[in-house]
Design an enzyme around this catalytic site. Sequence first.
Site, PDB file in Angstrom:
ATOM      1  N   LYS A 103       0.858  -1.181   0.000  1.00 40.04           N
ATOM      2  CA  LYS A 103       0.000   0.000   0.000  1.00 40.04           C
ATOM      3  C   LYS A 103       0.897   1.236   0.000  1.00 40.04           C
ATOM      4  O   LYS A 103       1.579   1.527   0.995  1.00 40.04           O
ATOM      5  CB  LYS A 103      -0.914  -0.026   1.233  1.00 40.04           C
ATOM      6  CG  LYS A 103      -1.964  -1.135   1.127  1.00 40.04           C
ATOM      7  CD  LYS A 103      -2.929  -0.846   0.004  1.00 40.04           C
ATOM      8  CE  LYS A 103      -3.436  -2.075  -0.692  1.00 40.04           C
ATOM      9  NZ  LYS A 103      -4.218  -1.806  -1.893  1.00 40.04           N
ATOM     10  N   LYS A 120     -12.643  -6.684  -8.864  1.00 43.60           N
ATOM     11  CA  LYS A 120     -13.297  -6.826  -7.559  1.00 43.60           C
ATOM     12  C   LYS A 120     -14.781  -7.125  -7.806  1.00 43.60           C
ATOM     13  O   LYS A 120     -15.469  -6.370  -8.495  1.00 43.60           O
ATOM     14  CB  LYS A 120     -13.141  -5.557  -6.734  1.00 43.60           C
ATOM     15  CG  LYS A 120     -11.706  -5.278  -6.311  1.00 43.60           C
ATOM     16  CD  LYS A 120     -11.625  -4.068  -5.406  1.00 43.60           C
ATOM     17  CE  LYS A 120     -10.276  -3.993  -4.701  1.00 43.60           C
ATOM     18  NZ  LYS A 120      -9.172  -3.574  -5.592  1.00 43.60           N
TER      19      LYS A 120
HETATM   20 MG    MG Z   1      -5.806  -2.052  -6.100  1.00 44.68          MG
END
Ligand code: MG
Length: 367
Positions: free
Chosen positions: A165, A265
């Site tokens: 991240k 997703k």
């Molecule tokens: Mg991503």
Amino acid sequence: MKITGLNVFQVDLPLKEGRYSWSNGNFIDVFDSTVLEIETDAGLTGYAECCPLGSAYLPSFARGVRAGIEELAPHLIGQDPLNINGINRIMDAALRGHPYAKAPVDIACWDLLGKSTGLPLYTLLGGAAQDDVALYRAISQEDPDIMARKIEGYAAEGYTKFQLKVGGDADEDIARIRATRAVLKPSDLLVADANTGWTRHEAARVVSAVADLDVYIEQPCPSYEESMSIRRRTGLPFVMDEVIDTPATLVRGIAEDAMDVINLKISKVGGLTKARLMRDICISHGIPMTIEDTWGGDITTATIAHLACSTPAEFTFSATDFNSYGTVDIAEGAPKRVNGRMAAADRPGLGITPIYDALGTPVARYS
Ligand code: MG
């Protein structure tokens, strides 16, 4: 078969690590997940889960899932859940947008289709393409040395794919990428996911500074156009995620050579029906996918496992076992990670049974 009722459960999912942090100072300590139970006149029950990554990641939020189901429920009672394209048309006609709120309805209908035919979802989604799938581990945004130590720990658990991240301060992000690549084996896969957190000049600095490393760059900037600007400037392999949210945006991205890989997703695109369509478009155009969701627990993890196991290995860039990040089990029969991989159940449908003690009483019932 007809839908006779929808029961909505809310469940808190705390994290083993305590906190998950990503770009622009965003973080979550406890995820708010929604579990949907669809009852039918055939005595079969379908399940699904939807868990947005907070309210600041995509245009989705936890209470929006439940409000969306409340809006949709009157249109769904009495409908045939096995006519899944029909269910999607009804939802799209009744509520414009809000794909994440429609996703659990779509997934629960797929679960019912599996139970009514006696087949696992991976069979219905195209058939088994691999016995198990390789998982990635997301590494929460922290100081570079802490992220490097966490990667070493997760590598020892069997993971071979890691998603950092980043999307914070550009100089710190360069240090994060260098520190983590240094502790990995050459064969390990490293993705630097900025989650839309960089402006163009910051992204340009980062991709230039790490150009000598074996690292993928994921969704550097907020818009498709800004991210494309970075795509044109770097030779590093490139992943698009947040901006590829419909079949139409996927087709545009393929036509314009916007990416080498997408992050698919399931709730972002509205459920398994649209995710399967996008998966098959990707395969037909040579685009591998990270197959996952925004977040979730056991039921989301099972859903991911079925879509991923019906996808050929060369197109499954990675997948996610969200149920190993949290401290709460919400279903029996969900996949469990073994050596950085997970398999889908051979039982009908999703192959899971909710743990009602964990779900509590429904927060809403529609019939
Ligand atoms: Mg991503």
